[in-house]
Design a protein around this motif. Structure first.
Motif, PDB file in Angstrom:
ATOM      1  N   PHE A 126     -12.615  -4.022  46.537  1.00 30.38           N
ATOM      2  CA  PHE A 126     -11.699  -4.332  47.630  1.00 30.38           C
ATOM      3  C   PHE A 126     -12.468  -4.209  48.937  1.00 30.38           C
ATOM      4  O   PHE A 126     -13.385  -3.403  49.059  1.00 30.38           O
ATOM      5  N   PRO A 127     -12.151  -5.063  49.915  1.00 28.22           N
ATOM      6  CA  PRO A 127     -12.928  -5.113  51.149  1.00 28.22           C
ATOM      7  C   PRO A 127     -12.700  -3.892  52.033  1.00 28.22           C
ATOM      8  O   PRO A 127     -11.621  -3.285  52.017  1.00 28.22           O
ATOM      9  N   TYR A 128     -13.725  -3.555  52.800  1.00 28.02           N
ATOM     10  CA  TYR A 128     -13.598  -2.468  53.781  1.00 28.02           C
ATOM     11  C   TYR A 128     -12.682  -2.929  54.906  1.00 28.02           C
ATOM     12  O   TYR A 128     -12.909  -3.968  55.517  1.00 28.02           O
ATOM     13  N   PRO A 129     -11.617  -2.173  55.179  1.00 18.42           N
ATOM     14  CA  PRO A 129     -10.651  -2.632  56.184  1.00 18.42           C
ATOM     15  C   PRO A 129     -11.057  -2.279  57.611  1.00 18.42           C
ATOM     16  O   PRO A 129     -11.607  -1.209  57.873  1.00 18.42           O
ATOM     17  N   ASP A 130     -10.785  -3.192  58.515  1.00 19.55           N
ATOM     18  CA  ASP A 130     -10.862  -2.898  59.941  1.00 19.55           C
ATOM     19  C   ASP A 130      -9.510  -2.288  60.310  1.00 19.55           C
ATOM     20  O   ASP A 130      -8.508  -2.992  60.418  1.00 19.55           O
ATOM     21  N   ALA A 131      -9.478  -0.977  60.459  1.00 22.11           N
ATOM     22  CA  ALA A 131      -8.202  -0.276  60.630  1.00 22.11           C
ATOM     23  C   ALA A 131      -7.403  -0.784  61.824  1.00 22.11           C
ATOM     24  O   ALA A 131      -6.177  -0.872  61.766  1.00 22.11           O
ATOM     25  N   LYS A 132      -8.084  -1.127  62.898  1.00 25.85           N
ATOM     26  CA  LYS A 132      -7.367  -1.588  64.096  1.00 25.85           C
ATOM     27  C   LYS A 132      -6.787  -2.981  63.905  1.00 25.85           C
ATOM     28  O   LYS A 132      -5.712  -3.292  64.425  1.00 25.85           O
ATOM     29  N   GLN A 133      -7.500  -3.829  63.171  1.00 32.93           N
ATOM     30  CA  GLN A 133      -7.072  -5.212  63.003  1.00 32.93           C
ATOM     31  C   GLN A 133      -6.246  -5.434  61.737  1.00 32.93           C
ATOM     32  O   GLN A 133      -5.305  -6.241  61.734  1.00 32.93           O
ATOM     33  N   ASP A 134      -6.585  -4.725  60.665  1.00 28.92           N
ATOM     34  CA  ASP A 134      -6.007  -5.027  59.357  1.00 28.92           C
ATOM     35  C   ASP A 134      -4.909  -4.069  58.910  1.00 28.92           C
ATOM     36  O   ASP A 134      -4.129  -4.412  58.011  1.00 28.92           O
ATOM     37  N   LEU A 135      -4.855  -2.863  59.505  1.00 30.54           N
ATOM     38  CA  LEU A 135      -3.931  -1.843  59.016  1.00 30.54           C
ATOM     39  C   LEU A 135      -2.929  -1.429  60.090  1.00 30.54           C
ATOM     40  O   LEU A 135      -3.312  -1.123  61.223  1.00 30.54           O
ATOM     41  N   ASN A 136      -1.667  -1.415  59.711  1.00 34.40           N
ATOM     42  CA  ASN A 136      -0.615  -0.913  60.587  1.00 34.40           C
ATOM     43  C   ASN A 136      -0.642   0.611  60.555  1.00 34.40           C
ATOM     44  O   ASN A 136      -0.566   1.211  59.486  1.00 34.40           O
TER      45      ASN A 136
END
Length: 215
Positions: A126-136
């Motif tokens: 699974f891809p590494y998430p950009d917390a600011k852009q991808d995660l609420n």
């Protein structure tokens, strides 16, 4: 769309596959698998030490402190800093891969003893998430609640998968082969559970897990 695979646009970011063993499986290790798995299960339990609770799916260990899949620290970082530390992501990914190899071995889908680091027949990404852009930042607080329908379905699916593994156990003892239909179903159940774990425990995606066994 080839080979029953979902179109790229419809693919969930958490991908789980197990290579089908198109060969005779070891009958002796299959017969005594419940005993053979004990040493590596102890190793996995030691890594998942500390205190925490079991999650959905493959029996994922969620750690609030100590070892196991990092959940509470990640939740706090996403909530207050909108950040997912890269090494926490790497830890969760590699631990879930290890746990999957143990689960696949216990499910008789591979007769090679689970490695602590080599991929073997299991692919989990699974891809590494950009917390600011991808995660609420607020969603991790309620993901467990949103996933309740999955928990209910998975309870029945894992019961069915358990029955399939018992049938496969007899099939391997008599024929040396894992029936392909049973194999695909069990892999699909593992895939479903892994997606739910990645969504609710590892917190690597906000995309709601699909209700399907296929990729």
């Amino acid at each position: 769309m080839e080979g029953g695979q979902a179109p790229v646009a419809d693919r969930y970011p958490v991908q789980f596959e197990v290579e089908y063993p198109d060969r005779d499986l070891d009958r002796v290790s299959t017969a005594f698998r419940i005993l053979w798995v004990i040493p590596i299960a102890i190793v996995f339990g030691a890594i998942g030490g500390g205190w925490g609770s079991w999650g959905a799916g493959n029996g994922e260990w969620m750690a609030a402190g100590g070892g196991g899949v990092l959940f509470f620290p990640v939740l706090l970082m996403i909530l207050f800093r909108q950040k997912y530390p890269r090494w926490w992501y790497d830890w969760n990914l590699e631990l879930m891969r290890f746990e999957s190899r143990v689960g696949v071995y216990l499910g008789l889908m591979d007769d090679r003893y689970p490695s602590t680091d080599e991929r073997q027949s299991v692919t989990l990404d699974f891809p590494y998430p950009d917390a600011k852009q991808d995660l609420n930042r607020w969603l991790p607080l309620v993901k467990w609640f949103l996933a309740i329908p999955h928990y209910i379905v998975l309870a029945f699916l894992f019961l069915a998968a358990f029955v399939c593994v018992i049938i496969a156990w007899f099939a391997i003892l008599f024929t040396g082969r894992y029936p392909r239909g049973l194999f695909d179903f069990v892999v699909g159940v593992f895939r479903w559970g892994t997606r739910v774990n990645a969504y609710t425990l590892a917190l690597v995606t906000d995309q709601y897990p699909p209700f399907r066994l296929s990729p």
